[in-house]
Scaffold this motif. Structure first.
Motif, PDB file in Angstrom:
ATOM      1  N   UNK A 162     -43.429 -14.109  15.837  1.00 49.37           N
ATOM      2  CA  UNK A 162     -43.107 -15.220  14.937  1.00 49.37           C
ATOM      3  C   UNK A 162     -44.124 -16.352  15.048  1.00 49.37           C
ATOM      4  N   UNK A 166     -46.550 -17.612  12.002  1.00 46.26           N
ATOM      5  CA  UNK A 166     -46.536 -18.991  11.497  1.00 46.26           C
ATOM      6  C   UNK A 166     -47.954 -19.577  11.552  1.00 46.26           C
ATOM      7  N   UNK A 201     -38.687 -12.904   7.661  1.00 48.40           N
ATOM      8  CA  UNK A 201     -37.548 -13.618   7.098  1.00 48.40           C
ATOM      9  C   UNK A 201     -37.618 -15.103   7.450  1.00 48.40           C
ATOM     10  N   UNK A 202     -37.898 -15.382   8.708  1.00 47.62           N
ATOM     11  CA  UNK A 202     -37.924 -16.779   9.162  1.00 47.62           C
ATOM     12  C   UNK A 202     -39.105 -17.532   8.546  1.00 47.62           C
ATOM     13  N   UNK A 203     -40.257 -16.860   8.496  1.00 47.14           N
ATOM     14  CA  UNK A 203     -41.455 -17.521   7.972  1.00 47.14           C
ATOM     15  C   UNK A 203     -41.414 -17.655   6.455  1.00 47.14           C
ATOM     16  N   UNK A 204     -40.428 -17.047   5.828  1.00 48.55           N
ATOM     17  CA  UNK A 204     -40.293 -17.192   4.381  1.00 48.55           C
ATOM     18  C   UNK A 204     -41.212 -16.275   3.571  1.00 48.55           C
TER      19      UNK A 204
END
Lengths: 491, 491
Positions: A162, A166, A201-204
């Motif tokens: 992650x 990012x 998912x978290x990073x969009x």
């Protein structure tokens, strides 16, 4: 009153810590002494604990004895014993004497090392031991702390991928504009750990921009560079922006090894960030004879290995090396007044808070340092080799039994196998039978293995790597599997 | 050879763990016994450790004695002693006897509790103790585990705010379309912890859509609902989408408390996710007399308190409660074949991996459970009250000294103060002098305080909350501050 009685625990007190700490050491040592007496996989039913514990916290102190009694009678039945010599599921999560001592010391010192100044030793020891390990792995110089690169301890491989995603995302968005997020594309093989999907998912990253490349038995489930090249070309033509490639050394399902050099070339010529997840197999690569599996690592931007899997370092201790620490810190830095200090402001030090998601961090380098020093590199190599030898033996046992087949050639210490389809060659029936076998061996309590699916086949996974596992455990495990299988075979 | 000699450490061995575990307990107990003899803030220079340790890991095992010697002579000088009774910087990070025992047990069991099945007790105990604490805090029923809500242990407040922001982001994007990310707006006061900014960076919220609302001495640095309403209205008019509000109970700089009820009303009427960061002050709210500070919590969607700050639970243990667990799991779930199991597939259990960033997780509920049981709620309340009383006393000492002023009224156990400007009322000079005072007291080694800025004023922060801190330490600290200040006052 509060501290008046000898029996009442004070918030902190050196002599009480000594007394009860000794008691806890004995409790844990006794646990390891008897660890083979427990069902490896916990056999409790969902919700079992709810009825065993009260609905609210006690108003008044209870004793250490009461709590340890409850640990024995209420908690241990609900524990799946990862440290059992008969734990072969997932991948191992080593606890060792040295790792345990390191955890104790870290908990004892109780520091929070977000910035250098909050405990210089925590930051500096981390830099040093990550350099040590980079050298054992023969990682390229750019990953060492003396230049722009360096290593950092993350909590998990999920956090590692992650933070670099990012960093890579923000680096490319700085040049193409932040409204182009919807154009960014991520590449990996379908064998990549779900941590990558979660990072996306978290990073969009838009789900339709996650290229999951087919990998099958023709390459032993390794990524095929030509598929990557094709996908990248297609995306470029469509006006998309390839920006992140995740390679694997030792996939979770079957220890597949992607060809790093070939992948790295494609990544480089397309300006993509190349991250390698060697969470499990990285440990083996300290042995010269296994180092080949990370050949090509010089083409990567970041490299991750979990010392908490197969390297005797208690969870959590996920090692991440990057070539460009500034890509991380540009994405993750904050600089509030309440954390400012001379050393940081003068740019004299590393502040690991800017290399990770959380602010706070434990003194995790202590346990890795203790593992490296108390065992030494040679012992660690032999530790790895021993597990690989045991896996080799198991692989042979499996291949000698006509009711079973080895599904992918074993590379490290994971054996992927299954009961073969019977006369009608019905793959569905075969899958069902292998799941029944899985259930049967695991509910025996004698061992714990897990499963995966490869090309639609349900595959059983036996990952050898617990510190207490010896030859006899593997042999006995194979006997239990054969015996349980015998009940499932057509008469 | 490897295990041939009695002196060589095995990877795991119950009797070696016992022997060396006892030695480590004594080492740590001795550390606490002598903790006041160390400079609180480490006085080493950047890079000090590099020259004290070799450039590479040893090939062969070293002894526990050698390592402990190095801890004493090389590591401890680089440690900032967070557990010292004279540590008053940042916020406390409590280590306690009970918390330490919990850490030991967790490291000893060495489980990785990502799914229920990997150790049912880890998941279930976490649900139970978070319910216990929710009840102590008198949180609304919707935060309890029996319905759609529930609590979870995160590593830090940064991770807590990040996961709920991701949940909120994806929830709104599911209805407005994922290309609208650039329209999402986050609100908070300028006193909010930098963790929020970091979460915004990671979640991809555009920096120009982060509303940082002014908060000044007129409200003791609490957020003003009318400013929030104005900002939301302006954003709605501009076609933007307000989606996330972060409130504070006990800001990092000065323990400001935002008016939750009024803010919650605005959040609700605009369909925003309302998260409350009570990382520090949440602990105090188990006392009936401080519960008022989270009045209005029923209007929030998520609530966070760090048990690892001021609640005797060793780092890390950040407690997050949500009303809608499905918002979290929709954003963070993955379901790879290799993790599938009957209990999860049948939806009978909670799998905490889907409530957090990492996959793996330690058995952290053990230490919180042990803290709650070994101290009991009443002792914990009195522990908090004692620190608040000590802070009250210090506040009074400061206010009695004409060279000093208290900058914001003390609410919990943090005192914010500074040396007053001298005759020419030059604020810049005053700031410089306060930073000089900070440097002087911290480099004395006798105590460690930190600073912040409020309305442009450099403010010194003395946060009382270490388990060993007694009245005498606070009195002595004030004497040292006064003494160092005397050298800085104009003659």
């Amino acid at each position: 009153m509060e501290n008046g009685s000898r029996n009442v625990l004070k918030p902190m007190d050196s002599e009480q810590l000594r007394e009860y700490g000794h008691r806890m050491v004995d409790f844990i040592a006794d646990y390891y002494k008897t660890i083979e007496s427990f069902p490896v996989l916990s056999q409790v039913q969902p919700g079992y604990l709810h009825n065993l514990l009260p609905d609210s916290a006690p108003d008044h102190p209870e004793t250490v004895e009461q709590v340890l009694d409850d640990v024995k009678t209420k908690i241990l039945p609900g524990v799946t014993h990862w440290q059992s010599p008969n734990f072969f599921a997932y991948y191992p999560s080593n606890s060792s004497v040295a790792g345990f001592l390191g955890e104790m010391l870290s908990a004892g010192l109780g520091i929070v090392g977000f910035s250098w100044v909050t405990s210089p030793a925590a930051t500096e020891l981390e830099m040093i031991v990550l350099d040590w390990l980079a050298k054992l792995l023969n990682l390229p110089e750019q990953f060492l702390s003396k230049g722009n690169g360096g290593g950092v301890i993350q909590g998990s491989a999920s956090e590692a991928v992650l933070v670099v995603m990012i960093a890579a995302r923000d680096k490319v968005l700085r040049s193409v504009g932040k409204n182009s997020l919807g154009k960014l594309v991520v590449y990996s093989s379908e064998q990549t750990h779900s941590a990558l999907q979660k990072a996306c998912q978290i990073a969009g990253i838009h789900p339709e921009n996650c290229r999951v490349l087919k990998a099958d038995s023709s390459t032993n489930y390794a990524m095929r560079p030509e598929l990557l090249q094709e996908a990248v070309s297609r995306d470029l033509e469509a006006g998309l922006i390839p920006f992140f490639l995740c390679g694997n050394v030792g996939t979770t399902s079957s220890t597949a090894v992607d060809p790093l050099g070939a992948l790295g070339k494609i990544a480089k010529s397309n300006d993509m960030w190349f991250h390698v997840d060697a969470a499990y197999a990285g440990s083996a690569c300290i042995c010269p004879e296994y180092r080949q599996y990370i050949d090509g690592v010089e083409t990567t931007d970041s490299f991750n290995m979990n010392a908490h899997k197969w390297f005797l370092t208690n969870f959590d201790c996920s090692l991440l090396w990057v070539k460009d620490q500034y890509a991380l810190t540009e994405a993750l830095s904050t600089n509030p007044e309440f954390l400012k200090n001379k050393a940081s402001q003068a740019d004299l030090v590393v502040d690991y808070k800017d290399w990770q998601i959380p602010l706070g961090r434990r003194f995790r380098s202590l346990k890795l340092w203790m593992v490296l020093r108390l065992y030494g590199a040679e012992t660690l190599k032999n530790y790895i080799r021993n597990h690989i030898k045991l896996a080799k033996d198991l692989e042979q046992l499996v291949s000698q039994d006509p009711n079973f087949e080895v599904i992918t050639p074993r590379i490290f210490a994971l054996v992927c196998f299954r009961m073969v389809p019977t006369d009608d060659n019905d793959e569905k029936k075969c899958n069902r039978r292998n799941l029944e076998l899985l259930e049967a061996v695991n509910s025996s309590g004698k061992l714990f293995i897990s499963h995966t699916a490869l090309s639609g086949k349900i595959v059983l996974r036996c990952a050898i790597g617990a510190p207490l596992t010896e030859e006899k455990h593997v042999k006995e495990t194979w006997k239990v599997i054969q015996e349980k299988a015998s009940y499932l075979l057509p008469k």
